[in-house]
Design a protein around this motif. Sequence first.
Motif, PDB file in Angstrom:
ATOM      1  N   PRO A 313       1.158  -0.673   7.647  1.00  0.00           N
ATOM      2  CA  PRO A 313       1.216  -1.518   8.843  1.00  0.00           C
ATOM      3  C   PRO A 313       2.563  -1.457   9.550  1.00  0.00           C
ATOM      4  O   PRO A 313       2.759  -2.140  10.557  1.00  0.00           O
ATOM      5  N   PHE A 314       3.512  -0.673   9.040  1.00  0.00           N
ATOM      6  CA  PHE A 314       4.844  -0.615   9.647  1.00  0.00           C
ATOM      7  C   PHE A 314       4.777   0.097  10.991  1.00  0.00           C
ATOM      8  O   PHE A 314       4.179   1.164  11.126  1.00  0.00           O
ATOM      9  N   ALA A 326       6.964  -4.826   9.747  1.00  0.00           N
ATOM     10  CA  ALA A 326       5.586  -5.229   9.469  1.00  0.00           C
ATOM     11  C   ALA A 326       5.624  -6.632   8.883  1.00  0.00           C
ATOM     12  O   ALA A 326       6.632  -7.050   8.294  1.00  0.00           O
ATOM     13  N   ASP A 330       0.544  -8.447   6.037  1.00  0.00           N
ATOM     14  CA  ASP A 330      -0.084  -7.137   6.215  1.00  0.00           C
ATOM     15  C   ASP A 330       0.347  -6.155   5.132  1.00  0.00           C
ATOM     16  O   ASP A 330      -0.452  -5.345   4.642  1.00  0.00           O
TER      17      ASP A 330
END
Length: 392
Positions: A313-314, A326, A330
């Motif tokens: 999710p970064f 992020a 997440d």
Amino acid sequence: RRQAQRNAAAATAEAAVLFRSLSTLCMPEVDEATREADSWRLPLVEELMAELTASPSLELPNTVHYNTAIRVMAEDGLLGKANALLAEMRARRVLPDIITYTSLLLVCDRAGAWQQALELVEQAKIDGIRLEAPAYNNLVHACVRAGEWRQALAAQEDMQAVGVKRNQLSYLGGLSAATQGDDAEVALSLASAIRSEDWELSPLHYATIVAAFEDTGSWDAATAYLCEAQAQGYLECAMTVSTVDLHSIRQAGCAQTLLRQWLRGLRGHGLVYFNDLPETLTVVTGWGRHSKVIGQSPVKGRICSLLAALDSPFEVPADNPGCLEASGEDVYKWLVQSELHSLLQFVGGDKTKWRRNFAPELLAAKQQEREEQLMTEYTAAERMPQAWESLV
């Protein structure tokens, strides 16, 4: 005591230079004409050589003068000027020596002229000049800089065949070639050879070995060397539950090992404390708003590619291109919940679902898929204006 202090300072400065040179083995960003125009040394050298040539003495300029001038050309990567000086030497019957060839090979290194470097080594043999490790190191680096890793490894073999003892830079150059060629066997052999030498491993050694193992897929070995280096106070970076700061790491492979170490720590934290990660997690790559230069770097490119390939999710925030961020929630879902889900799928018979420790073979496939996707998006973006014009 003063001499020992000077020697220690000189060794430290040399290590810093070697570290910079090995971590940036790529072709020059500007052409030789631009480098020539930007060189402040060139006019001074040309003026001094003109004065020596005009001297009534038949012994001037001599080999020392030409060697000094060629060395200056090497500093600025002016291959054409260095070749002109060599031709002038031969025309005036001034014999080149080992310093001449070593300096010429350094010019080839800076310019990535690996073919001429090979020719110079052969010419030195014809002239009866025995080249030493620094000359061969320049040849290896020229090949690596040009992407000719096979020639670089062949140069190392030739070096051993003629009885030239390899120094520390020789091994590091070989590791760079093995990394470029994705040859884990050669990387392991060179790392073992470094171990057999009576040398105290420096941060430069550790960084190069870790990067070589990381980039050739020997992830366990890379992690082991990283832990050993950190036990001695090397290759450390600011690493907390919320942040890992990689901007001081110069080699992309080493930065990737550190990132994997941080991600494993986060996963362990998530498994023990459940969803207790900080609100925001940050990976600092550098070249962002606090940098004098904003753009791309090998470390930044590698880390962005790795996290994208792992479906993390970064993302790079709009206000700071020097990091990735992020949310903790997440990241927890990505590292823990999806990992456990993949384990259940793996146990159920789907052998492609197990991603423990971010398996390199699956990562390679992910990276290739990501690159193909980016290329498709780029091609589509190029065609968009043409499609719009045809529609209008």
